[in-house]
Design an enzyme around this catalytic site. Structure first.
Site, short mmCIF file in Angstrom:
data_model
loop_
_atom_site.label_atom_id
_atom_site.label_comp_id
_atom_site.label_asym_id
_atom_site.label_seq_id
_atom_site.Cartn_x
_atom_site.Cartn_y
_atom_site.Cartn_z
N ARG A 1 0.79 -1.22 0.00
CA ARG A 1 0.00 0.00 0.00
C ARG A 1 0.82 1.27 0.00
O ARG A 1 0.58 2.19 -0.78
CB ARG A 1 -0.91 0.07 1.25
N THR A 2 1.79 1.36 0.92
CA THR A 2 2.49 2.63 1.08
C THR A 2 3.24 2.98 -0.21
O THR A 2 3.16 4.10 -0.70
CB THR A 2 3.46 2.55 2.27
N LYS B 1 26.04 -4.02 -0.14
CA LYS B 1 27.51 -3.93 -0.18
C LYS B 1 28.04 -3.15 1.03
O LYS B 1 29.23 -2.93 1.15
CB LYS B 1 27.95 -3.23 -1.47
N ARG C 1 11.39 3.94 3.13
CA ARG C 1 11.04 2.93 4.14
C ARG C 1 12.30 2.15 4.46
O ARG C 1 12.96 1.64 3.56
CB ARG C 1 9.94 1.99 3.64
N HIS D 1 5.48 5.61 11.49
CA HIS D 1 4.94 5.55 10.13
C HIS D 1 3.93 6.70 10.03
O HIS D 1 2.73 6.49 10.00
CB HIS D 1 4.26 4.19 9.94
C1 NCD Z 1 2.12 -1.30 8.17
C2 NCD Z 1 3.61 -1.06 8.30
O1 NCD Z 1 4.36 -1.28 7.35
O2 NCD Z 1 4.00 -0.62 9.38
N1 NCD Z 1 1.69 -1.45 6.86
C3 NCD Z 1 1.31 -0.34 6.16
O3 NCD Z 1 2.11 0.48 5.80
N2 NCD Z 1 -0.01 -0.17 5.94
C4 NCD Z 1 1.58 -2.30 9.10
C5 NCD Z 1 2.15 -3.68 9.10
O4 NCD Z 1 3.12 -4.01 8.42
O5 NCD Z 1 1.59 -4.48 9.83
#
Ligand code: NCD
Length: 319
Positions: A57-58, A87, A109, A140
């Site tokens: 999703r993100t 590396k 991320r 997040h």
């Molecule tokens: C979450 C995350 O990556 O922290 N996912 C997301 O971005 N919707 C939640 C998760 O991984 O459980």
């Protein structure tokens, strides 16, 4: 606004204006002229998405958000293995390099808590905005923005709401960022419900204490039915097995048994309440309740793209 690393800096005023913009964006999607208008907003802006941890999703919603705004985007989906990180390159060096390619925004991320802050320090030397799309067990913040937007739009406001957060609160960075944002609103009550091994960490509880937020932690022995009955928002999360070492299998088994929402649990919820989840779900929400109007998790994921568009607009407008 320059970077989005934590959720704490967002004020209620900033959230209100972001949400108004999100509403406007959703409106534009309702007609082809509106969509064209959006596409013409940032044709000369671009975005790099650097993802060192899995994401569906993100990453996709951010990239689509950029595309709908006319931005050019470049995304790497497994930077942990397929970039020079393997590396031994540091995040600082990677940032020096990619910021020199003149992106307007880098969405990052990373598996290490604090990585986004480190990246932002380097990006400061360039005219580049960093967005934290999840830093290990840290935060997040953009998920928290879309979570609060979901509450705001589905329930007509956030003030005074009772939010039950359940599941793996120790490893869930979305629940952490959401708790910070909720503490900004008036008379919000937070109820935590998790296995004793996976409770919300002290830094968040201390923050809630400092801000006079009414909350009860997972040790208060109230049963789930009781908590479900009073909640306006039920925010459920999965067990993050990948962040637990030894004993994860046993915890996963207990979790599946005691921390799942199905028809019976939904039955306790108020008529005008919503069930949210940042997704992905594993087994903690049964698909048999997906059709119930209170199950808001897919709508929540969809709002994510609109909120991220509003955020990109904010970050790109003065560049
Ligand atoms: C979450 C995350 O990556 O922290 N996912 C997301 O971005 N919707 C939640 C998760 O991984 O459980």
């Amino acid at each position: 606004m320059r970077h989005v690393v934590y959720s704490q800096p967002f004020t209620v005023g900033a959230l209100t204006s972001l949400f108004q913009n999100t509403d406007w964006i959703r409106q534009q999607f309702r007609d082809p002229e509106g969509k064209k208008r959006l596409r013409n907003l940032f044709p000369d802006k671009n975005m790099i998405l650097l993802f060192y941890e899995p994401s569906t999703r993100t990453r996709i919603s951010f990239q689509m958000a950029g595309i709908h705004l006319g931005m050019s985007t470049y995304a790497t989906e497994n930077a942990k293995e397929f970039s020079s990180a393997i590396k031994g390159e540091t995040i600082e060096d990677t940032m020096h390099v990619v910021c020199g390619y003149e992106p307007s925004v880098v969405v990052l991320r990373h598996y290490q808590e604090g990585a986004a802050e480190r990246a932002a320090k380097i990006a400061e030397q360039y005219n580049v905005s960093i967005v934290n799309a999840g830093d290990g067990g840290g935060q997040h913040p953009t998920q928290a923005l879309l979570d609060v937007y979901t509450i705001h739009t589905e329930l007509g406001g956030v003030n005074g709401k009772i939010v039950l957060m359940g599941g793996d609160l120790k490893n869930g960075r979305t629940a952490r960022s959401l708790a910070y944002l909720l503490s900004k609103f008036e008379r919000v009550k937070i109820r935590f419900f998790s296995p004793p091994e996976l409770t919300m960490k002290d830094d968040i509880l201390e923050h809630l204490d400092e801000h006079g937020v009414d909350y009860s932690d997972s040790t208060n022995h109230r049963g789930l039915p009781d908590l479900l009955q009073e909640a306006d928002v039920v925010y459920w999360t999965r067990f993050q097995k990948e962040r637990e070492g030894n004993g994860a299998d046993e915890l996963a088994r207990q979790f599946a048994e005691k921390y799942s929402i199905g028809r019976e649990e939904l039955g306790f919820m108020k008529e005008k309440s919503i069930l949210m989840h940042p997704l992905p779900r594993v087994k903690e929400i049964s698909p048999e309740i997906d059709e119930d109007p209170r199950s808001a998790y897919f709508r929540q994921a969809h709002y994510g793209m609109h909120v991220r568009m509003a955020l990109l607009q904010e970050l790109c407008k003065d560049k």
